[in-house]
Write a protein that holds these residues in place. Structure first.
Motif, PDB file in Angstrom:
ATOM      1  N   GLU A   1      25.567  40.553  42.111  1.00 28.58           N
ATOM      2  CA  GLU A   1      25.873  39.602  41.374  1.00 28.58           C
ATOM      3  C   GLU A   1      27.409  39.676  41.352  1.00 28.58           C
ATOM      4  N   ALA A   2      27.969  40.748  40.760  1.00 26.08           N
ATOM      5  CA  ALA A   2      29.469  40.931  40.917  1.00 26.08           C
ATOM      6  C   ALA A   2      30.036  40.772  42.400  1.00 26.08           C
ATOM      7  N   ILE A   3      29.566  41.467  43.274  1.00 24.31           N
ATOM      8  CA  ILE A   3      30.166  41.432  44.580  1.00 24.31           C
ATOM      9  C   ILE A   3      29.942  40.270  45.171  1.00 24.31           C
ATOM     10  N   PHE A   4      28.908  39.407  44.981  1.00 26.21           N
ATOM     11  CA  PHE A   4      28.735  38.403  46.044  1.00 26.21           C
ATOM     12  C   PHE A   4      28.871  36.915  45.548  1.00 26.21           C
TER      13      PHE A   4
ATOM     14  N   GLU B   1      35.669  30.992  44.661  1.00 22.14           N
ATOM     15  CA  GLU B   1      35.530  29.813  43.916  1.00 22.14           C
ATOM     16  C   GLU B   1      34.822  29.735  42.653  1.00 22.14           C
ATOM     17  N   GLU B   2      33.654  30.146  42.899  1.00 25.12           N
ATOM     18  CA  GLU B   2      32.714  30.363  41.325  1.00 25.12           C
ATOM     19  C   GLU B   2      33.422  31.281  40.487  1.00 25.12           C
ATOM     20  N   LEU B   3      34.255  32.287  40.999  1.00 30.10           N
ATOM     21  CA  LEU B   3      35.001  33.020  39.892  1.00 30.10           C
ATOM     22  C   LEU B   3      36.029  32.267  39.321  1.00 30.10           C
TER      23      LEU B   3
ATOM     24  N   ILE C   1      35.158  50.894  42.460  1.00 28.41           N
ATOM     25  CA  ILE C   1      34.399  50.920  40.871  1.00 28.41           C
ATOM     26  C   ILE C   1      35.129  49.854  40.175  1.00 28.41           C
ATOM     27  N   GLY C   2      36.546  50.005  40.072  1.00 30.27           N
ATOM     28  CA  GLY C   2      37.207  49.129  39.205  1.00 30.27           C
ATOM     29  C   GLY C   2      36.914  47.537  39.695  1.00 30.27           C
ATOM     30  N   TYR C   3      36.950  47.096  40.825  1.00 26.09           N
ATOM     31  CA  TYR C   3      36.635  45.900  41.427  1.00 26.09           C
ATOM     32  C   TYR C   3      35.470  45.627  40.981  1.00 26.09           C
ATOM     33  N   VAL C   4      34.167  46.323  41.189  1.00 18.82           N
ATOM     34  CA  VAL C   4      32.932  46.026  40.534  1.00 18.82           C
ATOM     35  C   VAL C   4      32.858  45.820  39.297  1.00 18.82           C
TER      36      VAL C   4
ATOM     37  N   ARG D   1      34.899  42.513  37.964  1.00 19.56           N
ATOM     38  CA  ARG D   1      34.383  41.482  38.404  1.00 19.56           C
ATOM     39  C   ARG D   1      33.087  41.014  37.554  1.00 19.56           C
ATOM     40  N   ASN D   2      32.234  42.085  37.339  1.00 16.95           N
ATOM     41  CA  ASN D   2      31.237  41.685  36.202  1.00 16.95           C
ATOM     42  C   ASN D   2      31.564  41.463  35.077  1.00 16.95           C
ATOM     43  N   GLN D   3      32.795  42.066  34.491  1.00 17.92           N
ATOM     44  CA  GLN D   3      33.071  41.583  33.495  1.00 17.92           C
ATOM     45  C   GLN D   3      33.770  40.183  33.353  1.00 17.92           C
ATOM     46  N   ALA D   4      34.564  40.008  34.400  1.00 13.95           N
ATOM     47  CA  ALA D   4      34.962  38.676  34.416  1.00 13.95           C
ATOM     48  C   ALA D   4      34.226  37.584  34.493  1.00 13.95           C
TER      49      ALA D   4
END
Lengths: 752, 752
Positions: free
Chosen positions: A64-67, A71-73, A598-601, A604-607
């Motif tokens: 979920e975090a990666i894909f 736009e959704e983010l 790792i930071g990105y994943v 992104r999950n947290q965001a």
């Protein structure tokens, strides 16, 4: 070889902690009772946890975090978060492409060289480690092998330029799309006016502002809202809010006591003074009811007084179209440019009301003083950090504190201490700083919260550069020996070239230190971030023992926004270290890539699921980050120049083109890209608007919460009309009046 | 004591020359035959010489120069000249107020001290002169007397701040009044657009520009004018013009030959090749008539081709009101700020057509290269100048060229050489530079002539600072001895503090040198300027032997504009020297006051009666000058810090507040005042316009001369109409169409 084993220990320990925390996260996040903590953003938005909460797959969150699309983010977490996460992508691309050359070409060249061995043979005091053999330090001086490292420097530089341009374009596209949305935002119709000169005699501030803008923008100017001094009102209003909360709490406690055995329950009581510990006992509900009533009338009186008497020389002005507001916000209005200064309006939620009216002279003096204070902070923090970095080797610590010898000589403790002690001390020191810097930045008189965050981030960045990077590099070696001390004392002989040489020569030995620092930072830091064990524990404790009302419970899990003021400078520190070592010790690129991946994943999950932004700055963090990436590149290039010189490479002078090109690149970016982030370009502002907020909603949005009247709708009063009627335009009005106001405001009272 | 006598000789000689030249002026300017030279501006304006030409009073011109009001000056000589002359007033005020403290307080203190005598007694190699006893160098080290000099530094600084603010306000008032004139100028309705992206397929540039601006400024955008590449056309056009001139000349010669004995006259003949010296002989009139006809048709063909095929990515766009143009010129238009860059339009006459289309990347690279070239120029000019300054004392010259000894030892020659030799060499070197710097500046891609002048002035200023000021100060002493050479070679030991110390210690000994430089510059320079002996001789020679037609005669006395690119940096050099010495050697203030007072009177006379400005930049030279005055003050303060340190004054540290305050002052000015000079503020642009030029006149003004068709008025064609009709606005059009076009243009052809 103790340092290498310490390094491996550190790496393995941190990795172990990280795995444990990720495991904890994948278990805990599935429990329904924890959803408030792990899915707070979605719950706030009324969407509930994602599919990952229901599957047994422990890595569903990862997918979920990666894909999730950008736009959704943006829809969920806002443009600011999206731009922050794209920064990670940008850095990953820079280091990824850099590694493509540096790892397969430079590492083998270094590994097959024998310089360390030769130096070791000559001077038994010098030590080198397995890791050092993979770095440029192992290459013999003045050999043709150094050409490869020269090419590497060019490769890294041009990869950086290329990726930065690519991402700047992407960021501008994202921001433009967000700005040109067919549903317009209130700030797009508004400008902030500061430094209004004193009104002429017999004119109110409102009349003055209206007259000035009506003359200049006869067709598009709609209305204005004078800023008031809120300090006193705010104090009373906060007391009122506190009283209301206390009343609710007391009522909830009473309700709770009813449900048990006694149907009447026990009415809560408390003592009057000193946190309810002494003084006469009173019935809480009656007491707070009385207090709420009393405060409400005080607030109402104070509101009227504030609106009439506390008008300040600042205002928000509103225009009939986005284009008009965008154009007005970029133009010099008054002959003396320091009067009637016009700025794009910040988003209503992020306005720092107390700073708006500060005159420009005061702001400049404040800035000067704050920068002096920051300078002093940077200098005085340097002393403890220099000491810490001299403990980097435990041997030094034992030299100073001999009684530790017994403990330290115990094998495992020795290894762990050697690995973590200095880094932990450094991290503790650094964690005290951000709130200080936020306070400093707020003192400067900055009008918007996001700008305060950026200013704090900038100060933190100076700190990080001077203390962590330069401090550890230069002073770490300076303080570790008496000779170093003398070098420092004889610093009168300092010259630019000697600093560059020193810089180049002292960097490689501390590479291992920095890699441990990075490793600790990312494994433990991101593990804690993802698993949220601290907020989770706090939430459960509060839920059990403190929270009685629904509101209190909500506050207990409220996630807040990303703390960019610490996140960004720390990321840039890692970036800067990696940039400086990318060619000297290319293995660091691998660590950096893992860190940012790792930071990105994780973020992104947290965001997507946790953090809720408090306001939207429209991605204005990006130019701030961008400048600092360019500075990191520049420092890296200077470092390479120095190090090439030390390696006695005759063509080292070829590196000099790169910093010059970086300066050119920076000024090009400043001209081409930064303006688009400061203002709204007219081409975007002229895009069609389908849904624009009615003027009353725009004004309501810019009315501070404590000025909202509760039971009155005086918006319709004649005072407000005066501005509207006079702005009659022959064109169809873009903004029509709507009758569905979101909440009642006293904006019209500004007209008094 | 030779230096003192050399100084007096220099002063007296220059004063003698000056008096002679002023005397010559007051005689010559009364002769009617010279009026074209001494009253050229008034004759150009059709006003004839002033009353001063008719009285017998030799100082009538002085009264006229001083008592003409600023309004009158602006009317006659334009805002640029008025602002340049107000700069003299500003400097006179600064030095006048400074002298009020420095001369009566500091000079007596210095005169009553005995440091020079003491130093002289200890070291017979040191020399000091009568003049030096009036300077700070004569004050004993570390005494309380130095407090007076500290106070003097503060006094001079605050006087400067105060006068600068006062004059900035005055300049803004003058500029605002000029801009808000009820008779509007064409540039007030225009914006310059550069960096237009390539047009989409199937769209002409004109359509592209129209579409872009009509979308953004639907109500106010009127029309556009695409810039064309003119090189080829201009070449042909110039040949055409030359042929026309030659024809006129030949006809005039023929007419002249008629009046004498023969009534038919002799038809002038010339040879075809190599300046009319070889080749077959032809009848000049027939030949040039044929050539004019031929070239005219070639020009017409090339005009059509240029308009169609040579369109460039730059344009002028025109708006219906001053406010709209002022607002548009300040806003970012495109999402990528480096496309569609909008600037306030320069005045039509000062447009540098060949630079308009240069893309921004190219401009930046050109700027970089030009600055590198300027840097090299500065460095390589330094070597001869350093040598010159080592000749400052004749003794050094004799040391190097011993055969000169015989000449030099002859008393009077010795004195004159000692006084003038180095200064004359310096002035010759400096006079070669301006045209080089103008060419450099034009290469940068600057769009307006006034900006080119400013850029050249800025470069000249760097040159002057580094070479004349620093060069003479530091290198003058460095090159004068072998020890100095070694200091230079050991420059690795340089540090900022050592430079400041060196700076402070080396300044006072060269004070006398600078004062002679100033004296020479002003007496001889202004004498020549006022008497105009060189243009006068050239004019009379041309009139006698060359000029045949009215036009040729006019060109012979055409005065041209002020050459700000050399005037301004030289004035600032004097200012800077005086600022640096104001406290150290206060007597220099008297010389500076005389210099600027004479300059004021002489140049005001020239502005009112002689020079004719070619264009008007709206006083944009002022921020340029202002910054450099502030820099001069800053350097003066730094010098004082160094010199106070040398004098072992324990409170020298108190001076450090001043440079900090100067930085604050500079940034305040940058925010408050400079924007008003870069753009037109909206408040001023919104002032009522009574008389605005019709759109066809505005377009005609911006049509380059070589694109003007001679026998056609195609302005009325349908192509031009398309833009006009679509800009229909519901408001009454501010610009109405007029039928009295000043000259026919082909602006409509841009529409093809």
């Amino acid at each position: 070889m103790t340092a290498t084993s310490a390094f491996v220990t550190s790496l393995l320990t941190s990795f172990g902690i990280f795995c444990g925390l990720v495991f904890a996260f994948s278990i805990l996040s599935k429990w329904k009772v924890n959803h408030n903590i792990y899915y707070s953003a979605r719950i706030t938005a009324g969407e509930g946890p994602t599919a990952a909460a229901r599957t047994r797959n422990p890595f569903a969150w990862l997918r979920e975090a990666i894909f999730t699309s950008d736009e959704e983010l943006i829809r969920i977490a806002g443009l600011d978060s999206a731009i922050y996460l794209n920064f990670f992508v940008c850095i990953l691309e820079i280091f990824g492409y850099s590694a493509l050359f540096c790892i397969p070409v430079l590492v083998p060249i270094a590994a097959r060289s024998r310089n360390n061995e030769a130096v070791f043979a000559l001077d038994p005091n010098q030590t080198y480690e397995g890791f050092d053999n993979l770095a440029m330090g192992n290459v013999e001086e003045g050999t043709a092998k150094l050409w490869a490292f020269l090419v590497g420097t060019y490769w890294v530089s041009f990869v950086t330029y290329f990726v930065l341009v690519k991402h700047y374009k992407k960021m501008i596209r994202l921001r433009g799309k967000e700005q040109a949305r067919e549903k317009a935002a209130p700030q797009q119709f508004s400008c902030l006016i500061r430094d209004i000169p004193p009104p002429p005699k017999g004119m109110t501030r409102r009349e003055q502002v209206n007259a000035f803008f009506r003359k200049i923008h006869p067709d598009t100017y709609m209305n204005c809202l004078i800023v008031c001094k809120l300090n006193k009102l705010l104090r009373i209003w906060k007391k009122h809010q506190a009283a209301k909360r206390n009343l609710e709490h007391a009522e909830a406690v009473y309700e709770e006591s009813k449900t048990t055995g006694k149907p009447d329950g026990t009415r809560p009581m408390h003592r009057l003074y000193f946190l309810g510990l002494c003084g006469p006992k009173v019935d809480s509900i009656n007491f707070y009811e009385e207090q709420v009533r009393e405060m409400a009338s005080m607030v109402a009186v104070e509101q009227q007084r504030t609106l009439k008497e506390e008008q300040l020389p600042a205002a928000f002005v509103f225009f009939s179209s986005r284009r008009a507001a965008a154009e007005a916000s970029q133009a010099v209005h008054a002959p003396y440019a320091m009067q009637w200064r016009v700025f794009p309006a910040p988003e209503p939620r992020e306005v720092v009301w107390n700073n708006l009216h500060k005159p420009v002279y005061e702001r400049m003096i404040r800035s000067g003083l704050v920068y002096f204070a920051v300078f002093m902070t940077v200098v005085f923090y340097m002393i403890p950090i220099a000491l810490i970095s001299s403990f980097t080797t435990l041997d030094n610590l034992v030299k100073i504190l001999p009684f530790l010898e017994v403990v330290v000589n115990f094998g495992p403790i020795n290894t762990v201490l050697q690995a973590f002690l200095p880094q932990i001390a450094l991290i503790i020191f650094l964690s005290l700083l951000p709130s200080l810097l936020m306070a400093f930045s707020r003192m400067e008189g900055i009008p918007s919260q996001s700008h305060v965050v950026r200013a704090a981030s900038g100060k933190y960045f100076y700190f990080v550069i001077f203390n962590v990077f330069l401090g550890v590099t230069l002073f770490g070696t300076v303080f570790s020996s008496l000779a170093g001390f003398q070098t420092l004392l004889n610093s009168k002989n300092f010259s630019v070239s000697s600093v560059v040489t020193l810089f180049g020569s002292k960097l490689p030995p501390v590479a291992a230190y920095f890699i441990t620092f990075v490793a600790l930072q990312f494994f433990v830091g991101y593990g804690l971030e993802l698993s949220r064990v601290v907020p989770l524990s706090v939430y459960h404790l509060k839920r059990k023992f403190l929270c009685k009302t629904e509101k209190e419970l909500e506050e207990a899990w409220e996630p807040g926004p990303f703390e960019y003021q610490t996140l960004v400078p720390n990321d840039i520190l890692i970036l800067m270290i990696s940039m400086a070592y990318a060619v000297i010790a290319p293995m660091i690129l691998l660590f950096a890539i893992v860190y940012f991946a790792i930071g990105y994943v994780v973020l992104r999950n947290q965001a997507l699921k946790v953090y809720v932004p408090e306001f939207e700055s429209g991605g204005r963090m990006w130019p701030h980050i961008h400048t600092r990436i360019v500075v990191a590149l520049f420092i890296g290039q200077i470092t390479m120049m120095g190090y090439m010189g030390i390696k006695k490479f005759p063509y080292a002078v070829l590196v000099i083109i790169l910093p010059l090109f970086t300066i050119f690149f920076a000024s090009m970016c400043k001209m081409n890209y930064y303006p688009s982030f400061n203002v709204m370009s007219l081409a975007i502002a002229s895009e069609d608007v389908k849904e624009s907020p009615p003027m009353r909603e725009i004004i309501a949005a810019y009315t501070p919460e404590c000025l909202v009247l509760e039971d009155q709708d005086v918006y319709e009063s004649e005072h407000f009309e005066d501005a509207r009627e006079s702005s009659v335009s022959t064109r169809p009005m873009v903004i029509s009046r709507s009758d569905s106001a979101s909440h009642e405001t006293t904006a019209d009272l500004y007209a008094l």
